[in-house]
Design a protein around this motif. Sequence first.
Motif, PDB file in Angstrom:
ATOM      1  N   CYS A 130      25.790  44.486 -48.279  1.00  0.00           N
ATOM      2  CA  CYS A 130      25.352  43.152 -47.850  1.00  0.00           C
ATOM      3  C   CYS A 130      26.079  42.824 -46.561  1.00  0.00           C
ATOM      4  CB  CYS A 130      25.724  42.095 -48.907  1.00  0.00           C
ATOM      5  SG  CYS A 130      24.889  42.345 -50.467  1.00  0.00           S
ATOM      6  N   GLU A 187      27.184  39.847 -45.747  1.00  0.00           N
ATOM      7  CA  GLU A 187      28.296  38.977 -46.159  1.00  0.00           C
ATOM      8  C   GLU A 187      28.378  39.034 -47.680  1.00  0.00           C
ATOM      9  OE1 GLU A 187      30.263  37.288 -44.174  1.00  0.00           O
ATOM     10  OE2 GLU A 187      29.156  37.682 -42.310  1.00  0.00           O
ATOM     11  N   ILE A 188      29.583  38.999 -48.215  1.00  0.00           N
ATOM     12  CA  ILE A 188      29.733  39.048 -49.667  1.00  0.00           C
ATOM     13  C   ILE A 188      29.927  37.627 -50.199  1.00  0.00           C
ATOM     14  CG2 ILE A 188      31.076  39.959 -51.590  1.00  0.00           C
ATOM     15  CD1 ILE A 188      29.524  42.092 -50.015  1.00  0.00           C
ATOM     16  N   CYS A 189      29.035  37.223 -51.095  1.00  0.00           N
ATOM     17  CA  CYS A 189      29.112  35.884 -51.689  1.00  0.00           C
ATOM     18  C   CYS A 189      30.208  35.898 -52.764  1.00  0.00           C
ATOM     19  CB  CYS A 189      27.768  35.511 -52.309  1.00  0.00           C
ATOM     20  SG  CYS A 189      26.370  35.836 -51.217  1.00  0.00           S
ATOM     21  N   TYR A 219      30.541  34.484 -55.595  1.00  0.00           N
ATOM     22  CA  TYR A 219      30.182  34.461 -57.022  1.00  0.00           C
ATOM     23  C   TYR A 219      29.613  35.790 -57.506  1.00  0.00           C
ATOM     24  CZ  TYR A 219      25.598  34.014 -54.911  1.00  0.00           C
ATOM     25  OH  TYR A 219      24.489  34.249 -54.149  1.00  0.00           O
ATOM     26  N   CYS A 220      29.339  36.700 -56.569  1.00  0.00           N
ATOM     27  CA  CYS A 220      28.456  37.831 -56.871  1.00  0.00           C
ATOM     28  C   CYS A 220      29.106  38.894 -57.770  1.00  0.00           C
ATOM     29  CB  CYS A 220      28.020  38.482 -55.562  1.00  0.00           C
ATOM     30  SG  CYS A 220      26.982  39.917 -55.838  1.00  0.00           S
ATOM     31  N   CYS A 225      27.454  41.783 -58.394  1.00  0.00           N
ATOM     32  CA  CYS A 225      26.764  43.063 -58.127  1.00  0.00           C
ATOM     33  C   CYS A 225      27.736  44.091 -57.566  1.00  0.00           C
ATOM     34  CB  CYS A 225      25.651  42.862 -57.102  1.00  0.00           C
ATOM     35  SG  CYS A 225      24.360  41.768 -57.658  1.00  0.00           S
ATOM     36  N   THR A 240      28.400  45.839 -54.791  1.00  0.00           N
ATOM     37  CA  THR A 240      28.007  45.822 -53.381  1.00  0.00           C
ATOM     38  C   THR A 240      29.238  45.657 -52.502  1.00  0.00           C
ATOM     39  OG1 THR A 240      26.450  44.858 -51.803  1.00  0.00           O
ATOM     40  CG2 THR A 240      27.571  43.309 -53.269  1.00  0.00           C
ATOM     41  N   GLY A 247      19.992  45.576 -54.951  1.00  0.00           N
ATOM     42  CA  GLY A 247      21.351  45.849 -54.468  1.00  0.00           C
ATOM     43  C   GLY A 247      22.329  44.829 -55.014  1.00  0.00           C
ATOM     44  N   GLY A 248      23.234  44.406 -54.169  1.00  0.00           N
ATOM     45  CA  GLY A 248      23.196  44.426 -52.728  1.00  0.00           C
ATOM     46  C   GLY A 248      21.941  43.776 -52.150  1.00  0.00           C
ATOM     47  N   SER A 249      21.787  44.043 -50.890  1.00  0.00           N
ATOM     48  CA  SER A 249      20.622  43.533 -50.160  1.00  0.00           C
ATOM     49  C   SER A 249      19.979  44.702 -49.434  1.00  0.00           C
ATOM     50  CB  SER A 249      21.035  42.483 -49.133  1.00  0.00           C
ATOM     51  OG  SER A 249      21.765  41.451 -49.745  1.00  0.00           O
ATOM     52  N   ASP A 274      17.999  39.269 -48.620  1.00  0.00           N
ATOM     53  CA  ASP A 274      18.910  38.184 -48.246  1.00  0.00           C
ATOM     54  C   ASP A 274      18.266  37.429 -47.087  1.00  0.00           C
ATOM     55  OD1 ASP A 274      20.858  36.554 -47.248  1.00  0.00           O
ATOM     56  OD2 ASP A 274      22.450  38.061 -47.303  1.00  0.00           O
ATOM     57  N   ARG A 306      19.313  35.288 -45.137  1.00  0.00           N
ATOM     58  CA  ARG A 306      20.177  35.018 -43.987  1.00  0.00           C
ATOM     59  C   ARG A 306      20.048  36.094 -42.910  1.00  0.00           C
ATOM     60  NH1 ARG A 306      25.668  34.598 -47.246  1.00  0.00           N
ATOM     61  NH2 ARG A 306      24.711  36.479 -48.108  1.00  0.00           N
ATOM     62  N   ARG A 331      28.406  31.073 -49.806  1.00  0.00           N
ATOM     63  CA  ARG A 331      27.115  31.580 -49.344  1.00  0.00           C
ATOM     64  C   ARG A 331      26.451  30.488 -48.498  1.00  0.00           C
ATOM     65  NH1 ARG A 331      22.917  35.343 -51.780  1.00  0.00           N
ATOM     66  NH2 ARG A 331      21.200  35.102 -50.344  1.00  0.00           N
TER      67      ARG A 331
HETATM   68  S1  SF4 Z   1      23.979  40.957 -53.580  1.00  0.00           S
HETATM   69 FE1  SF4 Z   1      23.214  38.944 -53.000  1.00  0.00          FE
HETATM   70  S2  SF4 Z   1      24.634  37.545 -54.025  1.00  0.00           S
HETATM   71 FE2  SF4 Z   1      25.634  39.535 -53.973  1.00  0.00          FE
HETATM   72  S3  SF4 Z   1      26.899  39.525 -52.138  1.00  0.00           S
HETATM   73 FE3  SF4 Z   1      24.924  40.421 -51.600  1.00  0.00          FE
HETATM   74  S4  SF4 Z   1      23.717  38.707 -50.810  1.00  0.00           S
HETATM   75 FE4  SF4 Z   1      25.432  37.832 -51.937  1.00  0.00          FE
END
Ligand code: SF4
Length: 437
Positions: A54, A56-58, A60-61, A63, A65, A105-107, A139, A141, A176
Amino acid sequence: MWPYHPELLARPVPRYTSYPTAAEFGAHVGAAEQELALSRVSGDVSLYVHIPFCEEICWYCGCNTGRANKVQRLASYLDVLHHEIALLGARLPQGARVRRIAFGGGSPNAITPFDFVRIVDALTVHFPLHDPVVSIELDPRTLGADWGAVIRCVGITRASMGVQTFAPHLQAAIGRVQPEDDILRGTDLLRGAGITSLNFDLMYGLPGQTDEDLADSLGRTARLGADRIALFGYAHVPHLIPRQKRIDASDLPGQEARFRMAWNGWEQLTQAGYQPVGFDHFARPGDALAQATVAGRLRRNFQGFTEDQAPVLLGLGASSISQFPDLLVQNEKNAGRYRMLLSQDRLTGTHGVHRSAEDQEIGTIIKSLLCRGSAEIGADRMFALVEVLTPFAARGLIETSDAVLTIRPEGLPYTRTIAALFDPYRQDSARRFSSAV
Ligand code: SF4
């Protein structure tokens, strides 16, 4: 409002995207079992391709990634992913037909459109694709205009955007920051590219979130015409997901407020014309997911609720999970070790679980409760579980007759808790799972 019984929601429970859940995976299942299961595949198959990057890493995520900021790391991942596509494709027996491909993913849009098209080409070369339904997680963004052309060319018709909330103060609280213009632009771009089923992921239970914040995000989502909405309760489990430590937990809504938000969301979306799908998804009546729900064909897999009927799901990419009728097997999670295994021409399954006949039977019950709100559980099982089912029956949340258990409309928010009663692995789940609402 659904009746609120906090004592029935006290126990953390899995989301049951599989049964047994990933918590039961062990190192006793790996590449050898993966190879054997692959050799037996026939008929319809679905593919899941994991892109663990990704921009940017959110915070709360949960996943698997990482940041897509190191060109070399990304390139070497894609190299070995191509190798895995060739290895797996070569092992698939004749008679297998790929009818669905999901990119997640990820994105997936963290890689370049060119690299994405190369993956699609490799799948076309190495797998027997039969006019597959193709979906992608995106994503908004970082969704550049060039993705529109790619989506149209590849023939992708389904997309899911991580939106979570439209409220700027909540976006800041969860790391995010996503201007509304990005979401509007992404929606226009995807519709223009031929996306006919567009999902928005949204969350309730965010730090500082009010009922009004949630209603506002749901209203904007409906007005933008989302075909599907996944409304998840934010699960704050920093002991499992260290990046969540950046989120200020002092302002998280309590369980009762989360329960009310889940209800508010359900009521607002159903009044807006959405069909409830399972316990946390919604779809417009014309969407395939809504139609599958009404027809009793809803299923559940690692991506959540789905109308996909294929008995086999093959995961490609680090940490992805393959699902066979009698086996669940997860690829190596660590990207370095994943690369190393593939450099030795080895399949990358390193963890998993066999699904015994008993597991498959329980899995059918759990899936049926989650997807249809009722299940045939048999007289013996009903008798064995009468004690744990009684509190739910006494409160009017379930009813039983002829060995069939039905969750009443009032019992919807208790669905996962009720399903967990059938799960013999769930004796001590206090720290490993999230709140039931
Ligand atoms: S997978 Fe989605 S929620 Fe998780 S860090 Fe990447 S963009 Fe953010």
